[in-house]
Motif scaffolding. Structure first.
Motif, mmCIF file in Angstrom:
data_model
loop_
_atom_site.group_PDB
_atom_site.id
_atom_site.type_symbol
_atom_site.label_atom_id
_atom_site.label_comp_id
_atom_site.label_asym_id
_atom_site.label_seq_id
_atom_site.Cartn_x
_atom_site.Cartn_y
_atom_site.Cartn_z
ATOM 1 N N THR A 199 0.898 -1.293 0.030
ATOM 2 C CA THR A 199 0.127 -0.275 -0.057
ATOM 3 C C THR A 199 0.836 1.403 0.069
ATOM 4 O OG1 THR A 199 -0.158 0.110 2.322
ATOM 5 C CG2 THR A 199 -1.856 -1.071 1.345
ATOM 6 N N TYR A 200 0.224 2.369 -0.465
ATOM 7 C CA TYR A 200 1.249 3.586 -0.411
ATOM 8 C C TYR A 200 0.355 4.840 -0.481
ATOM 9 C CZ TYR A 200 -0.182 2.947 -5.598
ATOM 10 O OH TYR A 200 -1.050 2.436 -6.495
ATOM 11 N N GLN A 201 1.079 5.932 -0.082
ATOM 12 C CA GLN A 201 0.491 7.049 -0.198
ATOM 13 C C GLN A 201 1.447 8.175 -0.693
ATOM 14 O OE1 GLN A 201 -2.026 8.838 2.917
ATOM 15 N NE2 GLN A 201 -0.876 10.885 2.797
ATOM 16 N N VAL A 202 1.402 9.063 -1.417
ATOM 17 C CA VAL A 202 2.695 9.802 -1.889
ATOM 18 C C VAL A 202 2.204 11.288 -1.597
ATOM 19 C CG1 VAL A 202 3.678 10.543 -4.060
ATOM 20 C CG2 VAL A 202 3.035 8.200 -4.095
ATOM 21 N N ASP A 203 3.003 11.824 -0.904
ATOM 22 C CA ASP A 203 2.777 13.193 -0.584
ATOM 23 C C ASP A 203 3.777 14.164 -1.302
ATOM 24 O OD1 ASP A 203 1.055 12.590 1.248
ATOM 25 O OD2 ASP A 203 2.053 12.409 2.600
ATOM 26 N N VAL A 204 3.386 15.325 -1.751
ATOM 27 C CA VAL A 204 4.500 16.395 -2.138
ATOM 28 C C VAL A 204 4.432 17.593 -1.204
ATOM 29 C CG1 VAL A 204 4.665 18.049 -4.238
ATOM 30 C CG2 VAL A 204 3.934 15.728 -4.609
ATOM 31 N N ASP A 205 5.453 17.640 -1.015
ATOM 32 C CA ASP A 205 5.588 18.611 0.418
ATOM 33 C C ASP A 205 4.772 18.066 1.344
ATOM 34 O OD1 ASP A 205 7.554 20.627 -0.604
ATOM 35 O OD2 ASP A 205 6.214 21.611 -1.769
ATOM 36 N N SER A 206 3.868 18.870 1.822
ATOM 37 C CA SER A 206 3.046 18.270 3.059
ATOM 38 C C SER A 206 1.392 18.136 2.429
ATOM 39 C CB SER A 206 2.836 19.338 3.868
ATOM 40 O OG SER A 206 2.532 20.532 3.427
ATOM 41 N N ILE A 207 1.434 18.065 0.945
ATOM 42 C CA ILE A 207 0.177 17.964 0.475
ATOM 43 C C ILE A 207 -0.020 16.337 0.064
ATOM 44 C CG2 ILE A 207 -1.517 18.749 -1.292
ATOM 45 C CD1 ILE A 207 -0.161 21.450 -1.043
ATOM 46 N N LYS A 208 -1.101 15.816 0.068
ATOM 47 C CA LYS A 208 -1.196 14.393 -0.289
ATOM 48 C C LYS A 208 -1.577 14.421 -2.040
ATOM 49 C CE LYS A 208 -4.640 10.494 0.103
ATOM 50 N NZ LYS A 208 -5.667 10.138 0.626
ATOM 51 N N LEU A 209 -0.810 13.997 -2.519
ATOM 52 C CA LEU A 209 -0.828 13.710 -4.008
ATOM 53 C C LEU A 209 -1.787 12.502 -4.503
ATOM 54 C CD1 LEU A 209 0.024 14.662 -6.766
ATOM 55 C CD2 LEU A 209 1.923 13.159 -6.532
ATOM 56 N N GLY A 210 -1.721 11.321 -3.644
ATOM 57 C CA GLY A 210 -2.570 10.295 -4.171
ATOM 58 C C GLY A 210 -2.163 9.166 -3.385
ATOM 59 N N GLU A 211 -2.721 7.910 -3.568
ATOM 60 C CA GLU A 211 -2.750 6.760 -2.727
ATOM 61 C C GLU A 211 -3.294 5.529 -3.337
ATOM 62 O OE1 GLU A 211 -4.639 7.144 0.987
ATOM 63 O OE2 GLU A 211 -6.630 7.418 0.266
ATOM 64 N N GLY A 212 -2.947 4.416 -3.082
ATOM 65 C CA GLY A 212 -3.433 3.233 -3.834
ATOM 66 C C GLY A 212 -2.708 1.887 -3.103
ATOM 67 N N ALA A 213 -3.107 0.853 -3.721
ATOM 68 C CA ALA A 213 -2.725 -0.554 -3.333
ATOM 69 C C ALA A 213 -2.165 -1.310 -4.449
ATOM 70 C CB ALA A 213 -3.613 -1.207 -2.440
ATOM 71 N N LEU A 214 -0.992 -2.014 -4.402
ATOM 72 C CA LEU A 214 -0.514 -2.933 -5.482
ATOM 73 C C LEU A 214 -0.659 -4.204 -4.901
ATOM 74 C CD1 LEU A 214 0.954 -2.830 -8.333
ATOM 75 C CD2 LEU A 214 3.146 -2.767 -6.605
ATOM 76 N N ASP A 215 -1.546 -5.022 -5.492
ATOM 77 C CA ASP A 215 -1.660 -6.337 -5.269
ATOM 78 C C ASP A 215 -0.915 -7.227 -6.178
ATOM 79 O OD1 ASP A 215 -3.564 -5.975 -2.869
ATOM 80 O OD2 ASP A 215 -5.075 -5.825 -4.402
#
Length: 175
Positions: free
Chosen positions: A87-103
């Motif tokens: 699972t992952y969440q990507v933030d740019v500076d302190s703002i959430k860019l996106g998230e998801g899961a890789l199965d």
């Protein structure tokens, strides 16, 4: 004659009891060894190092879009890691860019790296922050976090990861 028969019967019962006791002790010992090995395995497991390598915009819509984020996953262990889920969440500076899961499964060889592509859905607020930072300085701070489940010879491990770094559009990779 009666006494001999009773003695044999008593000996057989004693023998069965000892076998049961021996089997029970053997099973208990095996369980103890397995528990000890699992604890030792967890203690000797080294966390993989996750770094952002690149990202590519793959789609745009009215409220956001999608990007492919490529991570480099380094395995410092002396055995391959068979990744079962991430699972992952990507933030740019302190703002959430996106998230998801890789199965999908992927393998990271021992003492080596593998590139992992993660599809991320984003909002324009997150992408705007990244765009402004890249235009102004050519770099952007990022944070990638989540957890991963890997299969190893020592058992399955689910561990969190959290990596911060700086992405440079000039160099084309994260640090």
């Amino acid at each position: 004659m009666q006494r001999t028969s009773n003695t044999r019967q008593g000996h057989r019962q004693w023998s069965r009891s000892m076998r049961r006791l021996g089997v029970g002790a053997l099973l208990l010992g095996a369980a103890g060894v397995a528990t000890g090995c699992a604890a030792l395995g967890r203690a000797s497991f080294k966390e993989p190092d996750v770094q952002l390598r690149q990202f590519t915009i793959t789609g745009l819509g009215l409220t956001g879009g999608s990007i492919d984020v490529v991570l480099s996953v380094y395995n410092p262990n002396g055995y391959k890691l068979d990744a079962l889920k991430m699972t992952y969440q990507v933030d740019v500076d302190s703002i959430k860019l996106g998230e998801g899961a890789l199965d999908g499964r992927f393998v990271v060889p021992q003492n080596d790296s593998s590139l992992v592509r993660l599809p991320v859905r984003f909002t324009y607020a997150g992408l705007g922050a990244a765009g402004r930072a890249l235009i102004q300085s050519g770099t952007v701070n990022y944070r990638v976090r989540g957890d991963f489940t890997v299969g190893t010879p020592l058992g399955d491990f689910t561990r969190p990861y959290d990596r911060r770094g700086r992405y440079s559009s000039v160099a084309g990779n994260g640090k």
